[in-house]
Design a protein around this motif. Structure first.
Motif, PDB file in Angstrom:
ATOM      1  N   MET A   1       0.703  -1.245  -0.169  1.00  0.00           N
ATOM      2  CA  MET A   1       0.017  -0.048  -0.131  1.00  0.00           C
ATOM      3  C   MET A   1       0.776   0.988   0.297  1.00  0.00           C
ATOM      4  SD  MET A   1      -3.159   0.765  -0.085  1.00  0.00           S
ATOM      5  CE  MET A   1      -4.100   2.062   0.050  1.00  0.00           C
ATOM      6  N   LEU A   2       1.881   1.304   0.753  1.00  0.00           N
ATOM      7  CA  LEU A   2       2.937   2.268   0.904  1.00  0.00           C
ATOM      8  C   LEU A   2       3.515   2.769  -0.264  1.00  0.00           C
ATOM      9  CD1 LEU A   2       4.304   4.329   2.505  1.00  0.00           C
ATOM     10  CD2 LEU A   2       6.043   2.702   3.019  1.00  0.00           C
ATOM     11  N   ALA A   3       3.937   1.736  -1.071  1.00  0.00           N
ATOM     12  CA  ALA A   3       4.521   1.785  -2.388  1.00  0.00           C
ATOM     13  C   ALA A   3       3.662   2.115  -3.480  1.00  0.00           C
ATOM     14  CB  ALA A   3       5.316   0.333  -2.656  1.00  0.00           C
ATOM     15  N   PHE A   4       2.317   1.855  -3.265  1.00  0.00           N
ATOM     16  CA  PHE A   4       1.231   2.381  -4.298  1.00  0.00           C
ATOM     17  C   PHE A   4       1.163   3.841  -4.195  1.00  0.00           C
ATOM     18  CE2 PHE A   4      -2.996   3.400  -5.326  1.00  0.00           C
ATOM     19  CZ  PHE A   4      -2.879   3.203  -6.806  1.00  0.00           C
ATOM     20  N   ALA A  37      10.581  -5.928   1.311  1.00  0.00           N
ATOM     21  CA  ALA A  37      10.041  -6.216   2.368  1.00  0.00           C
ATOM     22  C   ALA A  37       8.503  -6.030   2.333  1.00  0.00           C
ATOM     23  CB  ALA A  37      10.439  -5.381   3.610  1.00  0.00           C
ATOM     24  N   ILE A  38       8.140  -5.201   1.640  1.00  0.00           N
ATOM     25  CA  ILE A  38       6.590  -4.722   1.501  1.00  0.00           C
ATOM     26  C   ILE A  38       5.841  -6.008   0.518  1.00  0.00           C
ATOM     27  CG2 ILE A  38       4.977  -3.363   0.613  1.00  0.00           C
ATOM     28  CD1 ILE A  38       6.665  -1.111   1.485  1.00  0.00           C
ATOM     29  N   PHE A  39       6.559  -6.030  -0.690  1.00  0.00           N
ATOM     30  CA  PHE A  39       5.841  -6.991  -1.552  1.00  0.00           C
ATOM     31  C   PHE A  39       6.164  -8.454  -1.545  1.00  0.00           C
ATOM     32  CE2 PHE A  39       5.509  -2.737  -3.650  1.00  0.00           C
ATOM     33  CZ  PHE A  39       4.023  -2.586  -3.655  1.00  0.00           C
ATOM     34  N   GLN A  40       7.239  -8.875  -0.990  1.00  0.00           N
ATOM     35  CA  GLN A  40       7.603 -10.272  -1.012  1.00  0.00           C
ATOM     36  C   GLN A  40       7.438 -10.705   0.568  1.00  0.00           C
ATOM     37  OE1 GLN A  40      11.382  -9.909  -3.153  1.00  0.00           O
ATOM     38  NE2 GLN A  40       9.941 -10.736  -4.851  1.00  0.00           N
ATOM     39  N   GLY A  41       8.069 -10.000   1.481  1.00  0.00           N
ATOM     40  CA  GLY A  41       8.156 -10.274   3.082  1.00  0.00           C
ATOM     41  C   GLY A  41       6.535 -10.396   3.602  1.00  0.00           C
ATOM     42  N   ALA A  69       8.668  -7.658  11.982  1.00  0.00           N
ATOM     43  CA  ALA A  69       9.965  -8.156  12.338  1.00  0.00           C
ATOM     44  C   ALA A  69      10.506  -8.997  11.116  1.00  0.00           C
ATOM     45  CB  ALA A  69      10.222  -8.767  13.804  1.00  0.00           C
ATOM     46  N   ALA A  70       9.731  -9.958  11.017  1.00  0.00           N
ATOM     47  CA  ALA A  70      10.078 -11.005   9.912  1.00  0.00           C
ATOM     48  C   ALA A  70      10.221 -10.396   8.467  1.00  0.00           C
ATOM     49  CB  ALA A  70       9.000 -12.078   9.834  1.00  0.00           C
ATOM     50  N   SER A  71       9.433  -9.488   8.189  1.00  0.00           N
ATOM     51  CA  SER A  71       9.512  -8.878   7.044  1.00  0.00           C
ATOM     52  C   SER A  71      10.826  -7.890   6.877  1.00  0.00           C
ATOM     53  CB  SER A  71       8.350  -7.763   6.661  1.00  0.00           C
ATOM     54  OG  SER A  71       7.255  -8.652   6.492  1.00  0.00           O
ATOM     55  N   ILE A  72      11.116  -7.076   7.950  1.00  0.00           N
ATOM     56  CA  ILE A  72      12.167  -6.409   7.927  1.00  0.00           C
ATOM     57  C   ILE A  72      13.540  -7.127   7.891  1.00  0.00           C
ATOM     58  CG2 ILE A  72      13.737  -4.993   9.258  1.00  0.00           C
ATOM     59  CD1 ILE A  72      11.213  -3.857  10.677  1.00  0.00           C
ATOM     60  N   PHE A  73      13.526  -8.394   8.544  1.00  0.00           N
ATOM     61  CA  PHE A  73      14.895  -9.100   8.376  1.00  0.00           C
ATOM     62  C   PHE A  73      15.011  -9.938   6.988  1.00  0.00           C
ATOM     63  CE2 PHE A  73      14.537  -9.497  13.017  1.00  0.00           C
ATOM     64  CZ  PHE A  73      15.971  -8.945  13.127  1.00  0.00           C
ATOM     65  N   HIS A  74      13.625 -10.165   6.367  1.00  0.00           N
ATOM     66  CA  HIS A  74      13.650 -10.642   4.974  1.00  0.00           C
ATOM     67  C   HIS A  74      13.985  -9.693   4.174  1.00  0.00           C
ATOM     68  CE1 HIS A  74      12.019 -12.640   1.452  1.00  0.00           C
ATOM     69  NE2 HIS A  74      11.462 -11.622   1.273  1.00  0.00           N
ATOM     70  N   GLY A  75      13.766  -8.352   4.378  1.00  0.00           N
ATOM     71  CA  GLY A  75      14.403  -7.223   3.518  1.00  0.00           C
ATOM     72  C   GLY A  75      15.586  -7.135   3.527  1.00  0.00           C
ATOM     73  N   PRO A  83      22.053 -14.005  -4.283  1.00  0.00           N
ATOM     74  CA  PRO A  83      22.973 -14.126  -5.056  1.00  0.00           C
ATOM     75  C   PRO A  83      23.909 -15.389  -4.714  1.00  0.00           C
ATOM     76  CG  PRO A  83      23.036 -11.594  -4.495  1.00  0.00           C
ATOM     77  CD  PRO A  83      22.137 -12.556  -3.470  1.00  0.00           C
ATOM     78  N   LYS A  84      24.129 -15.780  -3.511  1.00  0.00           N
ATOM     79  CA  LYS A  84      24.764 -16.814  -2.935  1.00  0.00           C
ATOM     80  C   LYS A  84      24.060 -18.103  -3.221  1.00  0.00           C
ATOM     81  CE  LYS A  84      27.567 -13.853   0.058  1.00  0.00           C
ATOM     82  NZ  LYS A  84      27.708 -13.498   1.412  1.00  0.00           N
ATOM     83  N   PHE A  85      22.866 -18.047  -2.969  1.00  0.00           N
ATOM     84  CA  PHE A  85      21.893 -19.204  -2.921  1.00  0.00           C
ATOM     85  C   PHE A  85      20.544 -19.049  -3.870  1.00  0.00           C
ATOM     86  CE2 PHE A  85      23.788 -19.049   1.176  1.00  0.00           C
ATOM     87  CZ  PHE A  85      24.570 -20.043   1.189  1.00  0.00           C
ATOM     88  N   PRO A  86      20.833 -18.870  -5.329  1.00  0.00           N
ATOM     89  CA  PRO A  86      19.699 -18.576  -6.181  1.00  0.00           C
ATOM     90  C   PRO A  86      18.732 -19.296  -5.988  1.00  0.00           C
ATOM     91  CG  PRO A  86      21.897 -19.169  -7.365  1.00  0.00           C
ATOM     92  CD  PRO A  86      22.102 -19.083  -5.991  1.00  0.00           C
ATOM     93  N   GLY A  87      18.985 -20.643  -5.849  1.00  0.00           N
ATOM     94  CA  GLY A  87      17.991 -21.701  -5.842  1.00  0.00           C
ATOM     95  C   GLY A  87      16.761 -21.651  -4.582  1.00  0.00           C
ATOM     96  N   LEU A  88      17.575 -21.427  -3.698  1.00  0.00           N
ATOM     97  CA  LEU A  88      16.616 -21.188  -2.431  1.00  0.00           C
ATOM     98  C   LEU A  88      15.629 -19.855  -2.594  1.00  0.00           C
ATOM     99  CD1 LEU A  88      18.930 -22.031   0.343  1.00  0.00           C
ATOM    100  CD2 LEU A  88      16.838 -23.301  -0.161  1.00  0.00           C
ATOM    101  N   PHE A  89      16.390 -18.938  -3.124  1.00  0.00           N
ATOM    102  CA  PHE A  89      15.498 -17.630  -3.119  1.00  0.00           C
ATOM    103  C   PHE A  89      15.037 -17.300  -4.445  1.00  0.00           C
ATOM    104  CE2 PHE A  89      18.604 -17.403   0.417  1.00  0.00           C
ATOM    105  CZ  PHE A  89      17.467 -16.876   1.453  1.00  0.00           C
ATOM    106  N   LYS A  90      14.839 -18.067  -5.289  1.00  0.00           N
ATOM    107  CA  LYS A  90      14.318 -17.749  -6.769  1.00  0.00           C
ATOM    108  C   LYS A  90      12.856 -17.153  -6.621  1.00  0.00           C
ATOM    109  CE  LYS A  90      12.356 -22.266  -7.527  1.00  0.00           C
ATOM    110  NZ  LYS A  90      12.607 -23.577  -8.482  1.00  0.00           N
ATOM    111  N   ASN A  91      12.017 -17.341  -5.700  1.00  0.00           N
ATOM    112  CA  ASN A  91      10.696 -16.816  -5.696  1.00  0.00           C
ATOM    113  C   ASN A  91      10.895 -15.625  -4.632  1.00  0.00           C
ATOM    114  OD1 ASN A  91       9.503 -18.545  -7.325  1.00  0.00           O
ATOM    115  ND2 ASN A  91       9.246 -20.029  -5.943  1.00  0.00           N
ATOM    116  N   SER A  92      11.668 -15.245  -3.925  1.00  0.00           N
ATOM    117  CA  SER A  92      11.309 -14.305  -2.808  1.00  0.00           C
ATOM    118  C   SER A  92      12.480 -13.193  -2.919  1.00  0.00           C
ATOM    119  CB  SER A  92      11.708 -14.899  -1.473  1.00  0.00           C
ATOM    120  OG  SER A  92      13.193 -15.446  -1.327  1.00  0.00           O
TER     121      SER A  92
END
Length: 137
Positions: A1-4, A37-41, A69-75, A83-92
């Motif tokens: 919402m904030l980004a919009f 953080a907003i759109f993926q976390g 808290a989890a979204s901030i850490f995710h961001g 970039p180090k683990f592209p297979g794990l983070f391909k959708n996030s």
């Protein structure tokens, strides 16, 4: 919402002025962090919180604290680890969010124009809606 809201405010002449000045790396990282953080976390952790509520688990600090808290850490950690683990983070992880050549609104517009993004957003909204109804009843 904030980004919009920010995208709407920065459209038109303001966006043209924003593009004229060079973007600092700190500003680019902050934009990438906020978008990640907003759109993926938030979507992911809101769904996880609803699942925990549905299973009648007690959430330490409350549901809002967990999502924020989890979204901030995710961001913060996703751009470093993806970039180090592209297979794990391909959708996030979206590298487009960290492209210094794009304005904030351009990052958001190009991300939204990808066909997989609309599918992910619709799926997330439907999943959150079903979970919210289940938790509320």
């Amino acid at each position: 919402m904030l980004a919009f809201i920010l995208a709407t405010v920065l459209s038109g002449a303001a966006a043209m002025n924003a593009l004229a000045t060079p973007k600092s790396s700190l500003q680019n990282r902050l934009e990438g962090f906020a978008l990640t953080a907003i759109f993926q976390g938030v979507l992911t952790f809101a769904a996880a919180t609803l699942l925990l509520k549905l299973a009648h688990h007690q959430i330490a600090g409350g549901a809002v604290f967990l999502v924020v808290a989890a979204s901030i850490f995710h961001g913060l950690f996703t751009p470093w680890l993806a970039p180090k683990f592209p297979g794990l983070f391909k959708n996030s992880y979206e590298p487009l969010f960290f492209d210094a050549g794009l304005s904030f609104t351009d990052k958001l517009a190009q991300w939204r124009s990808q066909p997989t993004v609309s599918l992910q957003l619709v799926t997330s909204v439907m999943m959150l809606s079903v979970l919210a109804v289940a938790v509320a009843s």
